[in-house]
Motif scaffolding. Structure first.
Motif, PDB file in Angstrom:
ATOM      1  N   THR A  62       0.837  -1.209   0.000  1.00  0.00           N
ATOM      2  CA  THR A  62       0.000   0.000   0.000  1.00  0.00           C
ATOM      3  C   THR A  62       0.862   1.246   0.000  1.00  0.00           C
ATOM      4  O   THR A  62       0.565   2.230  -0.707  1.00  0.00           O
ATOM      5  N   ARG A  63       1.949   1.227   0.765  1.00  0.00           N
ATOM      6  CA  ARG A  63       2.843   2.395   0.808  1.00  0.00           C
ATOM      7  C   ARG A  63       3.510   2.617  -0.549  1.00  0.00           C
ATOM      8  O   ARG A  63       3.570   3.757  -1.046  1.00  0.00           O
ATOM      9  N   THR A  64       3.994   1.547  -1.170  1.00  0.00           N
ATOM     10  CA  THR A  64       4.642   1.686  -2.480  1.00  0.00           C
ATOM     11  C   THR A  64       3.637   2.104  -3.547  1.00  0.00           C
ATOM     12  O   THR A  64       3.941   2.938  -4.419  1.00  0.00           O
ATOM     13  N   ALA A  65       2.422   1.518  -3.502  1.00  0.00           N
ATOM     14  CA  ALA A  65       1.391   1.916  -4.463  1.00  0.00           C
ATOM     15  C   ALA A  65       1.023   3.379  -4.276  1.00  0.00           C
ATOM     16  O   ALA A  65       0.773   4.101  -5.266  1.00  0.00           O
ATOM     17  N   GLY A  66       0.986   3.867  -3.039  1.00  0.00           N
ATOM     18  CA  GLY A  66       0.713   5.278  -2.790  1.00  0.00           C
ATOM     19  C   GLY A  66       1.805   6.176  -3.354  1.00  0.00           C
ATOM     20  O   GLY A  66       1.518   7.260  -3.896  1.00  0.00           O
ATOM     21  N   GLN A  67       3.057   5.738  -3.223  1.00  0.00           N
ATOM     22  CA  GLN A  67       4.155   6.518  -3.800  1.00  0.00           C
ATOM     23  C   GLN A  67       4.049   6.567  -5.327  1.00  0.00           C
ATOM     24  O   GLN A  67       4.279   7.625  -5.936  1.00  0.00           O
ATOM     25  N   ALA A  68       3.715   5.420  -5.930  1.00  0.00           N
ATOM     26  CA  ALA A  68       3.523   5.404  -7.387  1.00  0.00           C
ATOM     27  C   ALA A  68       2.361   6.296  -7.782  1.00  0.00           C
ATOM     28  O   ALA A  68       2.417   7.000  -8.814  1.00  0.00           O
ATOM     29  N   ALA A  69       1.280   6.290  -6.992  1.00  0.00           N
ATOM     30  CA  ALA A  69       0.131   7.148  -7.295  1.00  0.00           C
ATOM     31  C   ALA A  69       0.513   8.617  -7.223  1.00  0.00           C
ATOM     32  O   ALA A  69       0.054   9.427  -8.046  1.00  0.00           O
ATOM     33  N   ASN A  70       1.352   9.008  -6.262  1.00  0.00           N
ATOM     34  CA  ASN A  70       1.787  10.406  -6.158  1.00  0.00           C
ATOM     35  C   ASN A  70       2.602  10.820  -7.380  1.00  0.00           C
ATOM     36  O   ASN A  70       2.475  11.949  -7.868  1.00  0.00           O
ATOM     37  N   VAL A  71       3.438   9.886  -7.869  1.00  0.00           N
ATOM     38  CA  VAL A  71       4.233  10.180  -9.064  1.00  0.00           C
ATOM     39  C   VAL A  71       3.330  10.331 -10.291  1.00  0.00           C
ATOM     40  O   VAL A  71       3.486  11.260 -11.100  1.00  0.00           O
ATOM     41  N   LEU A  72       2.359   9.443 -10.421  1.00  0.00           N
ATOM     42  CA  LEU A  72       1.478   9.477 -11.588  1.00  0.00           C
ATOM     43  C   LEU A  72       0.481  10.624 -11.539  1.00  0.00           C
ATOM     44  O   LEU A  72       0.030  11.118 -12.593  1.00  0.00           O
ATOM     45  N   SER A  73       0.116  11.064 -10.342  1.00  0.00           N
ATOM     46  CA  SER A  73      -0.854  12.152 -10.247  1.00  0.00           C
ATOM     47  C   SER A  73      -0.302  13.466 -10.773  1.00  0.00           C
ATOM     48  O   SER A  73      -1.073  14.346 -11.179  1.00  0.00           O
ATOM     49  N   SER A  74       1.013  13.603 -10.793  1.00  0.00           N
ATOM     50  CA  SER A  74       1.618  14.815 -11.347  1.00  0.00           C
ATOM     51  C   SER A  74       1.711  14.745 -12.871  1.00  0.00           C
ATOM     52  O   SER A  74       1.569  15.762 -13.558  1.00  0.00           O
ATOM     53  N   ASP A  75       1.942  13.533 -13.406  1.00  0.00           N
ATOM     54  CA  ASP A  75       2.039  13.382 -14.856  1.00  0.00           C
ATOM     55  C   ASP A  75       1.945  11.897 -15.200  1.00  0.00           C
ATOM     56  O   ASP A  75       2.757  11.098 -14.745  1.00  0.00           O
ATOM     57  N   MET A  76       0.969  11.530 -16.003  1.00  0.00           N
ATOM     58  CA  MET A  76       0.800  10.136 -16.393  1.00  0.00           C
ATOM     59  C   MET A  76       1.936   9.648 -17.287  1.00  0.00           C
ATOM     60  O   MET A  76       2.130   8.440 -17.448  1.00  0.00           O
ATOM     61  N   ASP A  77       2.708  10.569 -17.875  1.00  0.00           N
ATOM     62  CA  ASP A  77       3.840  10.157 -18.697  1.00  0.00           C
ATOM     63  C   ASP A  77       4.948   9.517 -17.869  1.00  0.00           C
ATOM     64  O   ASP A  77       5.884   8.930 -18.431  1.00  0.00           O
ATOM     65  N   ASN A  78       4.851   9.640 -16.552  1.00  0.00           N
ATOM     66  CA  ASN A  78       5.856   9.008 -15.681  1.00  0.00           C
ATOM     67  C   ASN A  78       5.634   7.510 -15.507  1.00  0.00           C
ATOM     68  O   ASN A  78       6.393   6.865 -14.792  1.00  0.00           O
ATOM     69  N   LEU A  79       4.596   6.970 -16.159  1.00  0.00           N
ATOM     70  CA  LEU A  79       4.282   5.553 -15.978  1.00  0.00           C
ATOM     71  C   LEU A  79       5.434   4.664 -16.417  1.00  0.00           C
ATOM     72  O   LEU A  79       5.764   3.692 -15.730  1.00  0.00           O
ATOM     73  N   ASP A  80       6.088   4.989 -17.553  1.00  0.00           N
ATOM     74  CA  ASP A  80       7.185   4.148 -18.029  1.00  0.00           C
ATOM     75  C   ASP A  80       8.402   4.202 -17.119  1.00  0.00           C
ATOM     76  O   ASP A  80       9.258   3.300 -17.159  1.00  0.00           O
ATOM     77  N   ALA A  81       8.498   5.241 -16.295  1.00  0.00           N
ATOM     78  CA  ALA A  81       9.642   5.351 -15.385  1.00  0.00           C
ATOM     79  C   ALA A  81       9.478   4.505 -14.132  1.00  0.00           C
ATOM     80  O   ALA A  81      10.440   4.294 -13.388  1.00  0.00           O
ATOM     81  N   LEU A  82       8.272   4.010 -13.906  1.00  0.00           N
ATOM     82  CA  LEU A  82       8.017   3.213 -12.712  1.00  0.00           C
ATOM     83  C   LEU A  82       8.377   1.748 -12.970  1.00  0.00           C
ATOM     84  O   LEU A  82       7.519   0.861 -13.084  1.00  0.00           O
ATOM     85  N   THR A  83       9.656   1.496 -13.087  1.00  0.00           N
ATOM     86  CA  THR A  83      10.166   0.143 -13.273  1.00  0.00           C
ATOM     87  C   THR A  83      10.273  -0.555 -11.905  1.00  0.00           C
ATOM     88  O   THR A  83      10.231   0.102 -10.856  1.00  0.00           O
ATOM     89  N   PRO A  84      10.411  -1.880 -11.898  1.00  0.00           N
ATOM     90  CA  PRO A  84      10.584  -2.575 -10.610  1.00  0.00           C
ATOM     91  C   PRO A  84      11.764  -2.041  -9.802  1.00  0.00           C
ATOM     92  O   PRO A  84      11.702  -1.973  -8.572  1.00  0.00           O
ATOM     93  N   GLU A  85      12.848  -1.666 -10.494  1.00  0.00           N
ATOM     94  CA  GLU A  85      14.005  -1.117  -9.789  1.00  0.00           C
ATOM     95  C   GLU A  85      13.666   0.230  -9.156  1.00  0.00           C
ATOM     96  O   GLU A  85      14.081   0.515  -8.015  1.00  0.00           O
ATOM     97  N   ALA A  86      12.877   1.040  -9.847  1.00  0.00           N
ATOM     98  CA  ALA A  86      12.487   2.336  -9.294  1.00  0.00           C
ATOM     99  C   ALA A  86      11.534   2.168  -8.122  1.00  0.00           C
ATOM    100  O   ALA A  86      11.536   2.980  -7.187  1.00  0.00           O
ATOM    101  N   LEU A  87      10.747   1.112  -8.153  1.00  0.00           N
ATOM    102  CA  LEU A  87       9.806   0.846  -7.061  1.00  0.00           C
ATOM    103  C   LEU A  87      10.467   0.136  -5.887  1.00  0.00           C
ATOM    104  O   LEU A  87       9.828  -0.051  -4.843  1.00  0.00           O
ATOM    105  N   GLY A  88      11.721  -0.263  -6.045  1.00  0.00           N
ATOM    106  CA  GLY A  88      12.474  -0.837  -4.932  1.00  0.00           C
ATOM    107  C   GLY A  88      12.292  -2.318  -4.730  1.00  0.00           C
ATOM    108  O   GLY A  88      12.657  -2.825  -3.673  1.00  0.00           O
ATOM    109  N   SER A  89      11.743  -3.039  -5.710  1.00  0.00           N
ATOM    110  CA  SER A  89      11.557  -4.480  -5.542  1.00  0.00           C
ATOM    111  C   SER A  89      11.586  -5.148  -6.911  1.00  0.00           C
ATOM    112  O   SER A  89      10.740  -4.859  -7.772  1.00  0.00           O
TER     113      SER A  89
END
Length: 265
Positions: A62-89
């Motif tokens: 839930t914490r990691t999904a919330g962090q991803a949601a904060n990144v995407l809420s600023s710009d949906m173009d950041n979706l490709d940047a959310l790789t497993p390495e960027a998400l920490g797992s």
């Protein structure tokens, strides 16, 4: 049907138990009691540990999904940047569901997360979270869905993001815990049964001495008193038996005295 089966089971257990010595029966009953206690405590501990591990995993997701949601809420173009390495797992998966049912995921991600109707509902309502376990290509994942929104020139668009991670680590931990509990529980039951066997042997030693004395009286007619080793119930029983031997000896003495002497021919 159940009543008949229970009666047959009780009779079988009764025949099995009655055929053993009191010493072995006490040890078996003690071992069975400990086994039931270990089973109940172990099962309860295992279930509590399982719930705690999955609860911790859900909080992390839930914490990691919330962090991803904060990144995407600023710009949906950041979706490709959310790789497993960027998400920490490594091995984690991500997908985004719009309120109208459009599914998106990072371009570098080749594995799809199975969609769920709750994802659309969370995107539309922008409330609550949803946890679920999914099977993807034979691998079990734990997935959490949280809502987020994106403000654009055309207005506010509503989405939900689902973040999933394999449960292999949790399953391995639970498997190791199960093996440890099985080994320690078995050793505990074995040690308790052996201790109960030794204790029963020590406790029943006066009973064996009393039984030996009774056998000796019936076979040799020697009315020797038995040594008393304590003041417990067995000591009282031994004292009563000695009193009985003394009375019997006195009776035999009176019989011998009262017998007339036969004259010699």
């Amino acid at each position: 049907m159940i009543g008949t089966w229970w009666i047959q089971f009780r009779r079988s257990v009764g025949r099995l138990v009655s055929g053993q010595s009191l010493q072995w029966r006490l040890a078996a009953l003690t071992g069975a009691s400990v086994a039931i206690s270990v089973l109940l405590v172990g099962a309860t501990g295992f279930m509590i540990t399982r719930w705690s591990l999955f609860d911790q995993l859900d909080r992390d997701l839930t914490r990691t999904a919330g962090q991803a949601a904060n990144v995407l809420s600023s710009d949906m173009d950041n979706l490709d940047a959310l790789t497993p390495e960027a998400l920490g797992s490594s091995g984690s998966l991500l997908s985004v569901m719009s309120a109208n049912g459009t599914l998106q995921q990072p371009s570098s991600q080749s594995i799809d997360i199975p969609s769920d109707s709750a994802e659309i509902a969370i995107a539309r309502l922008q409330a609550d979270t949803h946890e679920r376990t999914v099977d993807i290509n034979g691998t079990e994942y734990r997935a959490v869905t949280v809502p987020f929104s994106v403000t654009t020139e055309r207005g506010v668009q509503y989405y939900s993001v689902t973040y999933a991670r394999p449960t292999e680590t949790v399953r391995d931990t639970l498997g190791s815990l199960w093996v440890v509990m099985l080994i320690t529980g078995s050793l505990g039951i074995l040690a308790t049964t052996l201790t109960a066997l030794w204790a029963a042997r020590a406790v029943l030693a006066p009973v064996r001495r009393l039984s030996t004395a009774v056998t000796n009286v019936t076979q040799t007619d020697q009315l020797n008193p038995i040594r008393i080793y304590g003041r417990d119930d067995l000591g009282v029983l031994t004292q009563s038996f000695n009193t009985m031997l003394k009375s019997l000896q006195q009776s035999l003495s009176l019989i011998h005295i009262s017998e007339p002497t036969r004259p010699r021919l």
